[in-house]
Enzyme design. Structure first.
Site, mmCIF file in Angstrom:
data_model
loop_
_atom_site.group_PDB
_atom_site.id
_atom_site.type_symbol
_atom_site.label_atom_id
_atom_site.label_comp_id
_atom_site.label_asym_id
_atom_site.label_seq_id
_atom_site.Cartn_x
_atom_site.Cartn_y
_atom_site.Cartn_z
ATOM 1 N N LYS A 114 50.938 53.937 25.789
ATOM 2 C CA LYS A 114 51.760 53.723 24.594
ATOM 3 C C LYS A 114 51.580 54.847 23.583
ATOM 4 O O LYS A 114 52.551 55.306 22.995
ATOM 5 C CB LYS A 114 51.427 52.367 23.943
ATOM 6 C CG LYS A 114 51.987 51.186 24.710
ATOM 7 C CD LYS A 114 51.892 49.918 23.897
ATOM 8 C CE LYS A 114 52.485 48.737 24.662
ATOM 9 N NZ LYS A 114 52.278 47.459 23.946
ATOM 10 N N LYS A 197 59.700 46.251 36.790
ATOM 11 C CA LYS A 197 59.454 44.934 36.252
ATOM 12 C C LYS A 197 60.541 44.625 35.220
ATOM 13 O O LYS A 197 60.951 45.507 34.468
ATOM 14 C CB LYS A 197 58.077 44.954 35.566
ATOM 15 C CG LYS A 197 57.423 43.608 35.433
ATOM 16 C CD LYS A 197 56.007 43.765 34.901
ATOM 17 C CE LYS A 197 55.810 42.805 33.752
ATOM 18 N NZ LYS A 197 54.475 42.893 33.169
ATOM 19 N N LYS A 200 62.580 43.554 28.441
ATOM 20 C CA LYS A 200 63.636 43.565 27.426
ATOM 21 C C LYS A 200 63.934 44.988 26.961
ATOM 22 O O LYS A 200 65.000 45.262 26.436
ATOM 23 C CB LYS A 200 63.260 42.681 26.239
ATOM 24 C CG LYS A 200 62.071 43.200 25.441
ATOM 25 C CD LYS A 200 61.841 42.349 24.229
ATOM 26 C CE LYS A 200 60.830 42.932 23.259
ATOM 27 N NZ LYS A 200 59.644 43.575 23.755
#
Ligand code: TRP
Length: 336
Positions: A114, A197, A200
């Site tokens: 991240k 996977k 959203k």
């Protein structure tokens, strides 16, 4: 016999959960809540590790909690609460950060991924200490079982290390938890890109199924899911990721083994199969959606329910926190 504790949580980071959260988490939680003394949290303090709009955060927190309940988490049986309503989470996180190595935290792959994606200026210190807050969530409740996705396994491993370290330095205080990872078929992939996977944050929303979407939208997305040219309903993740993914969904929602799904659709085409998958999803989602909207229609009642559950959580959490403060030598104020 007293039941073992279970803790899990989800961030209030979307307006609607998607079918991956539903099958991979909520259904497992629902099934485990009788066997365990379960705590389920909407982890809003984790959500603010990246920028959030205040009004949206509050709305998403309620929406996430409502979806837990609508999916079958019973707030009388389990303890379903909003993380920030129990101050002990932030308090224990600070203590645990004092026994966490900088290098140890820096090895968390989710942080490395991240922070690389966001860049140094967008990466907060809270994102770095996120796994320590997660450890606090788990350890406050003397948790034995922690159902999480594969991506969170390393964080539970860190939690185990912190618990053992604290126990050996200051005396037995924490239960050392175990991760509970659902099987491969509980992992749901994007309907358009079944090698990824379902998420959203996917670029195209055509392959993502949301619990709160209009069922007509969901039905259309299922009918347009990618398959392959073989025409046989057979589970093969590597060669037939699209069909295998639909089989996982169908199997999970109807409670059938993959072999039973293969048998059921032997000699039938993908059109038939997709219709059955669509119907199973719509039948599952419709009542969940209706119940969620009903709960959201009375936010005062929902807030009251969450507050009662937070008070129950705080009672357990405070006991652990008190022991921790005592053990590490903080001077406690005398009781008034
Ligand atoms: N980090 C988890 C996730 O994003 C959410 C989470 C926070 C959690 N605290 C937890 C999960 C404690 C299990 C236990 O999926």
């Amino acid at each position: 016999m007293t039941k073992a504790r279970l803790f899990s949580g989800m961030q209030p980071s979307a307006d609607s959960l998607q079918i991956g959260n539903y099958i991979g988490a909520l259904m497992q939680w629902r099934d485990m809540q009788s066997e365990f003394d379960a705590f389920f949290s909407v982890v809003d303090l984790h959500a603010i590790t990246v920028a959030q709009d205040p009004a949206e955060l509050r709305a998403k927190t309620r929406r996430t909690a409502a979806q837990y309940i609508a999916a079958g988490i019973e707030p009388e049986k389990s303890t379903l609460f909003v993380q920030s309503q129990v101050p002990a989470h932030a308090e224990l996180a600070w203590i645990l950060s004092s026994i966490t190595g900088f290098g140890e935290a820096g090895r968390m792959t989710q942080f490395k991924d991240k922070s690389q994606r966001y860049g140094a200026d967008q990466t907060t210190v809270a994102l770095f200490t996120y796994p320590v807050l997660m450890a606090a969530d788990i350890l406050l409740y003397q948790t034995k079982a922690v159902p999480v996705g594969d991506d969170q396994k390393q964080h539970v491993e860190l939690t185990r290390n912190l618990a053992e370290r604290f126990n050996s330095r200051f005396g037995e205080t924490f239960t050392v938890p175990d991760p509970v990872i659902p099987g491969e078929t509980a992992r749901i992939y994007d309907l358009q890109d079944p090698s990824s996977k379902m998420s959203k944050s996917a670029e195209s929303q055509a392959g993502v199924l949301y619990l709160l979407d209009d069922v007509a939208v969901t039905a259309k997305k299922v009918m347009r899911a990618v398959t392959d040219s073989e025409g046989v309903v057979r589970y093969d993740r590597a060669e037939k990721p699209g069909v295998s993914n639909l089989m996982s969904i169908y199997g999970a929602l109807t409670g059938s083994a993959l072999s039973a799904v293969e048998d059921e659709f032997a000699g039938r085409g993908y059109g038939d199969f997709k219709k059955a998958v669509r119907d199973a999803i719509v039948a599952e989602f419709e009542p969940v959606r209706a119940r969620t909207l009903e709960l959201l229609d009375d936010p005062a009642e929902l807030d009251r329910l969450l507050a009662v559950n937070a008070a129950r959580a705080a009672e357990v959490a405070e006991e652990t926190l008190s022991a921790v403060y005592e053990r590490i030598g903080l001077l406690r104020a005398p009781r008034a």
